[in-house]
Write a protein that holds these residues in place. Structure first.
Motif, PDB file in Angstrom:
ATOM      1  N   VAL A   1       0.869  -1.311   0.011  1.00 55.48           N
ATOM      2  CA  VAL A   1       0.058  -0.135  -0.117  1.00 55.48           C
ATOM      3  C   VAL A   1       0.906   1.355   0.124  1.00 55.48           C
ATOM      4  O   VAL A   1       0.489   2.287  -0.758  1.00 55.48           O
ATOM      5  N   ASP A   2       1.969   1.296   0.758  1.00 58.15           N
ATOM      6  CA  ASP A   2       2.547   2.576   0.982  1.00 58.15           C
ATOM      7  C   ASP A   2       3.468   2.883  -0.419  1.00 58.15           C
ATOM      8  O   ASP A   2       3.379   3.993  -0.964  1.00 58.15           O
ATOM      9  N   ALA A   3       4.023   1.673  -1.125  1.00 59.67           N
ATOM     10  CA  ALA A   3       4.658   2.155  -2.336  1.00 59.67           C
ATOM     11  C   ALA A   3       3.575   2.408  -3.557  1.00 59.67           C
ATOM     12  O   ALA A   3       3.924   3.580  -4.200  1.00 59.67           O
ATOM     13  N   ILE A   4       2.300   2.110  -3.538  1.00 57.69           N
ATOM     14  CA  ILE A   4       1.415   2.084  -4.476  1.00 57.69           C
ATOM     15  C   ILE A   4       0.939   3.520  -4.141  1.00 57.69           C
ATOM     16  O   ILE A   4       0.908   4.433  -4.931  1.00 57.69           O
ATOM     17  N   ASN A   5       0.463   4.288  -3.150  1.00 61.78           N
ATOM     18  CA  ASN A   5       0.128   5.399  -2.660  1.00 61.78           C
ATOM     19  C   ASN A   5       1.220   6.354  -2.997  1.00 61.78           C
ATOM     20  O   ASN A   5       0.780   7.493  -3.290  1.00 61.78           O
ATOM     21  N   PHE A   6       2.427   6.044  -2.753  1.00 59.86           N
ATOM     22  CA  PHE A   6       3.442   7.123  -3.112  1.00 59.86           C
ATOM     23  C   PHE A   6       3.408   7.407  -4.397  1.00 59.86           C
ATOM     24  O   PHE A   6       3.575   8.740  -4.830  1.00 59.86           O
ATOM     25  N   LEU A   7       3.266   6.298  -5.163  1.00 61.94           N
ATOM     26  CA  LEU A   7       3.373   6.749  -6.944  1.00 61.94           C
ATOM     27  C   LEU A   7       2.024   7.267  -7.196  1.00 61.94           C
ATOM     28  O   LEU A   7       2.265   8.158  -8.156  1.00 61.94           O
ATOM     29  N   VAL A   8       1.234   7.213  -6.833  1.00 58.64           N
ATOM     30  CA  VAL A   8      -0.294   7.926  -7.210  1.00 58.64           C
ATOM     31  C   VAL A   8      -0.006   9.489  -6.668  1.00 58.64           C
ATOM     32  O   VAL A   8      -0.428  10.380  -7.371  1.00 58.64           O
ATOM     33  N   ASP A   9       0.533   9.675  -5.442  1.00 63.04           N
ATOM     34  CA  ASP A   9       0.427  11.038  -4.788  1.00 63.04           C
ATOM     35  C   ASP A   9       1.667  11.675  -5.693  1.00 63.04           C
ATOM     36  O   ASP A   9       1.655  12.956  -5.914  1.00 63.04           O
ATOM     37  N   ALA A  10       2.855  10.867  -6.018  1.00 65.48           N
ATOM     38  CA  ALA A  10       3.896  11.731  -6.601  1.00 65.48           C
ATOM     39  C   ALA A  10       3.906  12.137  -7.865  1.00 65.48           C
ATOM     40  O   ALA A  10       4.284  13.066  -8.479  1.00 65.48           O
ATOM     41  N   PHE A  11       3.308  11.135  -8.642  1.00 67.17           N
ATOM     42  CA  PHE A  11       3.254  11.044 -10.191  1.00 67.17           C
ATOM     43  C   PHE A  11       1.915  11.056 -10.901  1.00 67.17           C
ATOM     44  O   PHE A  11       1.918  10.891 -12.017  1.00 67.17           O
ATOM     45  N   GLY A  12       0.810  10.793  -9.955  1.00 68.44           N
ATOM     46  CA  GLY A  12      -0.511  10.824 -10.401  1.00 68.44           C
ATOM     47  C   GLY A  12      -0.700   9.387 -11.113  1.00 68.44           C
ATOM     48  O   GLY A  12      -1.720   9.506 -12.350  1.00 68.44           O
ATOM     49  N   ALA A  13      -0.265   8.327 -10.964  1.00 68.00           N
ATOM     50  CA  ALA A  13      -0.576   7.004 -11.419  1.00 68.00           C
ATOM     51  C   ALA A  13      -1.961   6.643 -11.340  1.00 68.00           C
ATOM     52  O   ALA A  13      -2.559   6.905 -10.267  1.00 68.00           O
ATOM     53  N   LYS A  14      -2.554   6.179 -12.417  1.00 65.09           N
ATOM     54  CA  LYS A  14      -4.002   5.884 -12.531  1.00 65.09           C
ATOM     55  C   LYS A  14      -4.090   4.235 -12.324  1.00 65.09           C
ATOM     56  O   LYS A  14      -5.174   4.021 -11.864  1.00 65.09           O
ATOM     57  N   ARG A  15      -3.204   3.727 -12.523  1.00 63.08           N
ATOM     58  CA  ARG A  15      -3.216   2.038 -12.227  1.00 63.08           C
ATOM     59  C   ARG A  15      -1.874   1.515 -12.146  1.00 63.08           C
ATOM     60  O   ARG A  15      -0.768   2.062 -12.426  1.00 63.08           O
ATOM     61  N   VAL A  16      -2.043   0.257 -11.070  1.00 62.25           N
ATOM     62  CA  VAL A  16      -0.827  -0.621 -10.913  1.00 62.25           C
ATOM     63  C   VAL A  16      -0.801  -1.758 -11.394  1.00 62.25           C
ATOM     64  O   VAL A  16      -2.407  -2.385 -11.216  1.00 62.25           O
ATOM     65  N   VAL A  17      -0.024  -2.426 -12.258  1.00 60.64           N
ATOM     66  CA  VAL A  17       0.241  -3.921 -12.428  1.00 60.64           C
ATOM     67  C   VAL A  17       0.830  -4.339 -11.386  1.00 60.64           C
ATOM     68  O   VAL A  17       2.017  -4.290 -11.123  1.00 60.64           O
ATOM     69  N   LEU A  18       0.180  -5.401 -10.573  1.00 57.48           N
ATOM     70  CA  LEU A  18       0.706  -6.161  -9.432  1.00 57.48           C
ATOM     71  C   LEU A  18       1.441  -7.295  -9.925  1.00 57.48           C
ATOM     72  O   LEU A  18       1.319  -7.887 -10.747  1.00 57.48           O
ATOM     73  N   PRO A  19       2.711  -7.415  -8.876  1.00 57.10           N
ATOM     74  CA  PRO A  19       3.566  -8.573  -9.319  1.00 57.10           C
ATOM     75  C   PRO A  19       2.845  -9.973  -9.277  1.00 57.10           C
ATOM     76  O   PRO A  19       1.616 -10.060  -8.519  1.00 57.10           O
ATOM     77  N   ARG A  20       3.079 -11.099  -9.926  1.00 55.76           N
ATOM     78  CA  ARG A  20       2.471 -12.292  -9.933  1.00 55.76           C
ATOM     79  C   ARG A  20       2.922 -13.098  -8.759  1.00 55.76           C
ATOM     80  O   ARG A  20       2.680 -14.192  -8.590  1.00 55.76           O
ATOM     81  N   ILE A  21       3.130 -12.645  -7.573  1.00 54.11           N
ATOM     82  CA  ILE A  21       3.732 -13.227  -6.317  1.00 54.11           C
ATOM     83  C   ILE A  21       2.646 -12.935  -5.023  1.00 54.11           C
ATOM     84  O   ILE A  21       2.642 -13.473  -4.095  1.00 54.11           O
ATOM     85  N   LEU A  22       1.353 -12.142  -5.617  1.00 61.95           N
ATOM     86  CA  LEU A  22       0.479 -11.959  -4.508  1.00 61.95           C
ATOM     87  C   LEU A  22      -0.706 -12.869  -4.653  1.00 61.95           C
ATOM     88  O   LEU A  22      -1.133 -13.524  -5.522  1.00 61.95           O
ATOM     89  N   THR A  23      -1.334 -13.016  -3.460  1.00 66.99           N
ATOM     90  CA  THR A  23      -2.324 -13.869  -3.351  1.00 66.99           C
ATOM     91  C   THR A  23      -3.598 -13.148  -3.519  1.00 66.99           C
ATOM     92  O   THR A  23      -3.583 -11.841  -3.402  1.00 66.99           O
ATOM     93  N   ILE A  24      -5.097 -13.776  -3.705  1.00 60.33           N
ATOM     94  CA  ILE A  24      -5.924 -12.740  -3.897  1.00 60.33           C
ATOM     95  C   ILE A  24      -6.470 -12.215  -2.511  1.00 60.33           C
ATOM     96  O   ILE A  24      -6.866 -11.002  -2.626  1.00 60.33           O
ATOM     97  N   PRO A  25      -6.189 -12.687  -1.388  1.00 60.92           N
ATOM     98  CA  PRO A  25      -6.494 -11.810  -0.191  1.00 60.92           C
ATOM     99  C   PRO A  25      -5.670 -10.895  -0.033  1.00 60.92           C
ATOM    100  O   PRO A  25      -5.920  -9.650   0.586  1.00 60.92           O
ATOM    101  N   ASP A  26      -4.286 -10.864  -0.407  1.00 62.39           N
ATOM    102  CA  ASP A  26      -3.307  -9.843  -0.542  1.00 62.39           C
ATOM    103  C   ASP A  26      -3.700  -8.699  -1.427  1.00 62.39           C
ATOM    104  O   ASP A  26      -3.873  -7.494  -1.100  1.00 62.39           O
TER     105      ASP A  26
END
Length: 325
Positions: free
Chosen positions: A123-148
């Motif tokens: 969450v911290d990494a993604i929110n940083f990219l949204v706040d700093a650069f206006g990112a509209k979408r993140v492509v998540l790595p293939r190592i996360l589970t659905i609950p993650d």
């Protein structure tokens, strides 16, 4: 959910559009693209023509600029961004924070997506990219589970895209140095993981031996399907046991989990495969297009035949169903 489909050539691009892709993603024919292999990718003119074709069919185009800039030669990546915007890309997919800053400053109205190569997986990494650069979408790595994924979705303000079919990278993308170690060529900098120029196969008795650079990756007895040699999918002796240390040489297939991904907050499903031919693209895209509108009981029959097009003719649900070894 959007169906995001790969294209490594203009012919594959048209096949993806015609097969029902909501979005086609592709890259330039240079090191700004993490699939920088001979015979693949797009000149500026080819991309202009492909974007025009996509627009005529109501399909969007995302341009992957997903390698890390080389110090002193940043202009190569800056010009790629400028050209993608000029040619009408609906989004640019970026991994390098410096390049994200360039997009935000010089093309503030351009839609910016965070590449899986950025390895933004909390969450911290993604929110940083949204706040700093206006990112509209993140492509998540293939190592996360659905609950993650669900936990992340509840705490971020941008969209989530995940891989659902094709090659499975078992590392935290953007942080892997195995290919660099074995071949001197980096997926993060040069855009090549396990380049074909370093791949060899040889017969040793009844075994087919696969090699990458100076390393033996696997031995396949008669009758066993042989996967492409990458270090992360090699068969080695570890702690007295012989087998696949990280992941089997198979392809990702999580279409049985579509409902769970939708409920978790995923808005886009991505197919890996820009190195594949147009016949593969047409078959996979059209099948997954039908799968998305089918009920859960009908899906297995639709996607069963895709195993024949998969790495080693096998598929896995990866981190969605099993633990790391």
């Amino acid at each position: 959910m959007e169906l995001i489909c790969p294209a490594g050539t203009p012919a594959s691009f048209r096949e993806a559009v015609d097969a029902g892709a909501d979005v086609v993603y592709c890259g330039f024919r240079d090191e700004t693209n993490a699939r920088n292999f001979p015979g693949l990718n797009f000149t500026r003119k080819e991309l202009e023509q492909s974007i025009a074709y996509a627009q005529s069919k109501g399909t969007q185009t995302y341009v992957a600029l997903n390698t890390f800039m080389r110090a002193g030669d940043e202009i190569v990546w800056y010009e790629a961004v400028d050209d993608a915007v000029r040619l009408g890309a609906d989004a640019v997919i970026v991994a390098d924070f410096g390049l994200m800053a360039y997009v935000a400053e010089y093309h503030p109205r351009q839609r910016l997506h965070v590449s899986v190569q950025a390895s933004a997986s909390n969450v911290d990494a993604i929110n940083f990219l949204v706040d700093a650069f206006g990112a509209k979408r993140v492509v998540l790595p293939r190592i996360l589970t659905i609950p993650d994924i669900a936990r992340i979705a509840r705490q971020i303000t941008c969209e989530i895209e995940v891989f659902v079919f094709g090659g499975l990278c078992v590392m935290a993308e953007g942080r892997c140095s195995l290919s660099s170690y074995a071949t001197g060529k980096s997926p993060n900098m040069n855009g090549v993981c396990s380049p074909a120029s370093h791949v060899r196969y040889r017969q040793d008795g009844n075994d087919l031996v696969s090699e990458l650079g100076d390393y033996t990756i696997n031995r396949f007895p008669d009758g066993e399907a042989a996967g492409y040699p990458t270090l992360c999918k090699g068969r080695f002796e570890v702690a007295g046991q012989y087998g696949y240390a990280f992941e089997d040489p198979v392809s990702l297939d999580v279409m049985d989990h579509i409902d769970g991904l939708r409920e978790a907050g995923v808005c886009a499903l991505k197919i890996e495969g820009r190195q594949r031919g147009k016949a593969y693209v047409a078959e996979v895209v059209s099948t997954l297009r039908r799968t998305l509108s089918a009920d859960s009981r009908s899906r297995p029959a639709l996607i069963h035949r895709l195993k024949l097009l998969s790495e080693g003719q096998q598929t896995t649900s990866g981190a969605y169903e099993k633990r790391w070894r």
